[in-house]
Design a protein around this motif. Structure first.
Motif, PDB file in Angstrom:
ATOM      1  N   ASP A 144      46.755 -17.118  45.769  1.00 27.61           N
ATOM      2  CA  ASP A 144      45.575 -16.244  45.737  1.00 27.61           C
ATOM      3  C   ASP A 144      44.835 -16.233  47.077  1.00 27.61           C
ATOM      4  N   PRO A 145      44.550 -17.405  47.666  1.00 23.62           N
ATOM      5  CA  PRO A 145      43.884 -17.359  48.975  1.00 23.62           C
ATOM      6  C   PRO A 145      44.726 -16.639  50.036  1.00 23.62           C
ATOM      7  N   LEU A 146      46.012 -16.922  50.095  1.00 26.16           N
ATOM      8  CA  LEU A 146      46.854 -16.290  51.108  1.00 26.16           C
ATOM      9  C   LEU A 146      46.880 -14.770  50.949  1.00 26.16           C
ATOM     10  N   GLU A 147      46.963 -14.300  49.730  1.00 26.08           N
ATOM     11  CA  GLU A 147      46.947 -12.854  49.495  1.00 26.08           C
ATOM     12  C   GLU A 147      45.607 -12.257  49.929  1.00 26.08           C
ATOM     13  N   ALA A 148      44.522 -12.960  49.626  1.00 29.62           N
ATOM     14  CA  ALA A 148      43.197 -12.470  50.031  1.00 29.62           C
ATOM     15  C   ALA A 148      43.071 -12.450  51.551  1.00 29.62           C
ATOM     16  N   TYR A 149      43.540 -13.494  52.209  1.00 26.95           N
ATOM     17  CA  TYR A 149      43.466 -13.554  53.670  1.00 26.95           C
ATOM     18  C   TYR A 149      44.365 -12.494  54.310  1.00 26.95           C
ATOM     19  N   ASN A 150      45.487 -12.223  53.673  1.00 27.77           N
ATOM     20  CA  ASN A 150      46.423 -11.222  54.187  1.00 27.77           C
ATOM     21  C   ASN A 150      45.825  -9.817  54.173  1.00 27.77           C
ATOM     22  N   THR A 151      44.953  -9.547  53.218  1.00 33.20           N
ATOM     23  CA  THR A 151      44.351  -8.215  53.127  1.00 33.20           C
ATOM     24  C   THR A 151      43.093  -8.074  53.986  1.00 33.20           C
ATOM     25  N   ALA A 152      42.563  -9.191  54.472  1.00 37.96           N
ATOM     26  CA  ALA A 152      41.372  -9.127  55.329  1.00 37.96           C
ATOM     27  C   ALA A 152      41.733  -8.504  56.677  1.00 37.96           C
ATOM     28  N   LYS A 153      40.838  -7.656  57.195  1.00 38.40           N
ATOM     29  CA  LYS A 153      41.100  -6.953  58.449  1.00 38.40           C
ATOM     30  C   LYS A 153      40.766  -7.785  59.685  1.00 38.40           C
ATOM     31  N   ASP A 154      39.737  -8.641  59.557  1.00 42.34           N
ATOM     32  CA  ASP A 154      39.291  -9.385  60.734  1.00 42.34           C
ATOM     33  C   ASP A 154      38.753 -10.754  60.336  1.00 42.34           C
ATOM     34  N   SER A 155      38.335 -11.507  61.337  1.00 39.61           N
ATOM     35  CA  SER A 155      37.867 -12.875  61.126  1.00 39.61           C
ATOM     36  C   SER A 155      36.681 -12.941  60.156  1.00 39.61           C
ATOM     37  N   ALA A 156      35.761 -12.000  60.281  1.00 39.15           N
ATOM     38  CA  ALA A 156      34.588 -11.989  59.397  1.00 39.15           C
ATOM     39  C   ALA A 156      35.008 -11.837  57.933  1.00 39.15           C
ATOM     40  N   GLU A 157      35.991 -10.983  57.668  1.00 40.09           N
ATOM     41  CA  GLU A 157      36.466 -10.799  56.291  1.00 40.09           C
ATOM     42  C   GLU A 157      37.211 -12.038  55.795  1.00 40.09           C
ATOM     43  N   ILE A 158      37.896 -12.736  56.696  1.00 39.09           N
ATOM     44  CA  ILE A 158      38.572 -13.985  56.327  1.00 39.09           C
ATOM     45  C   ILE A 158      37.531 -15.011  55.885  1.00 39.09           C
ATOM     46  N   ILE A 159      36.490 -15.157  56.680  1.00 44.32           N
ATOM     47  CA  ILE A 159      35.425 -16.122  56.371  1.00 44.32           C
ATOM     48  C   ILE A 159      34.789 -15.786  55.028  1.00 44.32           C
ATOM     49  N   GLU A 160      34.555 -14.513  54.796  1.00 43.68           N
ATOM     50  CA  GLU A 160      33.971 -14.082  53.527  1.00 43.68           C
ATOM     51  C   GLU A 160      34.928 -14.377  52.367  1.00 43.68           C
ATOM     52  N   ALA A 161      36.218 -14.080  52.560  1.00 45.02           N
ATOM     53  CA  ALA A 161      37.215 -14.297  51.497  1.00 45.02           C
ATOM     54  C   ALA A 161      37.358 -15.769  51.148  1.00 45.02           C
ATOM     55  N   GLN A 162      37.302 -16.640  52.135  1.00 45.44           N
ATOM     56  CA  GLN A 162      37.530 -18.055  51.847  1.00 45.44           C
ATOM     57  C   GLN A 162      36.415 -18.667  51.002  1.00 45.44           C
ATOM     58  N   LYS A 163      35.246 -18.062  50.993  1.00 42.73           N
ATOM     59  CA  LYS A 163      34.122 -18.598  50.218  1.00 42.73           C
ATOM     60  C   LYS A 163      34.463 -18.701  48.736  1.00 42.73           C
ATOM     61  N   GLN A 164      35.291 -17.790  48.249  1.00 35.84           N
ATOM     62  CA  GLN A 164      35.647 -17.822  46.827  1.00 35.84           C
ATOM     63  C   GLN A 164      36.627 -18.949  46.478  1.00 35.84           C
ATOM     64  N   PHE A 165      37.239 -19.560  47.491  1.00 38.49           N
ATOM     65  CA  PHE A 165      38.234 -20.605  47.233  1.00 38.49           C
ATOM     66  C   PHE A 165      37.752 -22.014  47.546  1.00 38.49           C
ATOM     67  N   ILE A 166      36.654 -22.126  48.264  1.00 36.37           N
ATOM     68  CA  ILE A 166      36.098 -23.444  48.586  1.00 36.37           C
ATOM     69  C   ILE A 166      35.307 -23.915  47.382  1.00 36.37           C
ATOM     70  N   PRO A 167      35.662 -25.088  46.856  1.00 34.81           N
ATOM     71  CA  PRO A 167      34.938 -25.600  45.676  1.00 34.81           C
ATOM     72  C   PRO A 167      33.452 -25.804  45.987  1.00 34.81           C
ATOM     73  N   GLN A 168      32.625 -25.391  45.046  1.00 38.58           N
ATOM     74  CA  GLN A 168      31.171 -25.581  45.180  1.00 38.58           C
ATOM     75  C   GLN A 168      30.762 -26.807  44.379  1.00 38.58           C
ATOM     76  N   ASP A 169      30.143 -27.742  45.055  1.00 38.44           N
ATOM     77  CA  ASP A 169      29.707 -28.975  44.362  1.00 38.44           C
ATOM     78  C   ASP A 169      28.429 -28.776  43.609  1.00 38.44           C
TER      79      ASP A 169
END
Length: 169
Positions: A144-169
């Protein structure tokens, strides 16, 4: 796309994923900084900008570069980082036996495979990991993360996409 790995000779050669990839012809192994392609995209965990599709042209033209060195000596990148386009990988989980389940501590093979996947080279990403028993597990674990990162156009979209995969404490 040329893939070059600077090998610092700090690991067990029998267990080293980079050397195994080199022996199979999947990557080019170099032992000196001077042998690295200038202008290439360097996978650098200390980089401020995330790898994205924006980097595909530079990686295709000059190469994708990884350093195979101890995390304790990762600072040696700072000596030469201005020669390259330094990019960090977004949040991913390791599947290699040494660091299984740990976030962001990837083997060289995992890092290269993830970079290729993000840059749109999905088939080549699979080929890199096909040599390792645990390789397909990395792609499955991070599908899921790799697919999301693959569809991101630029670094800003990558950073935004990764937020959904980083566990929130």
């Amino acid at each position: 796309m040329r893939i070059v790995v600077y090998h610092a000779r700090e690991c067990d050669p029998k267990r080293c994923t980079a050397l195994r990839l080199g022996r199979s012809g999947k990557v080019e192994i170099v032992f000196g900084f001077e042998d690295l392609p200038r202008g290439g995209v360097l996978l650098n965990p200390l980089a401020e900008k995330a790898l994205s599709k924006e980097d595909a042209e530079a990686a295709g033209r000059y190469g994708l570069i990884a350093f195979d060195c101890s995390w304790k000596k990762i600072n040696q990148i700072t000596k030469v980082k201005n020669w390259f386009r330094s990019r960090s990988l977004p949040y991913l989980i390791a599947a290699n036996p040494t660091h299984y389940g740990k976030p962001t501590i990837l083997s060289t093979a995992e890092a290269l495979s993830a970079a290729l996947f993000i840059l749109g080279e999905k088939e080549r990403a699979q080929e890199i990991l096909a040599q390792f028993k645990w390789g397909p597990v990395f792609l499955e674990l991070n599908r899921d993360p790799l697919e999301a990162y693959n569809t991101a156009k630029d670094s800003a979209e990558i950073i935004e996409a990764q937020k959904q995969f980083i566990p929130q404490d």
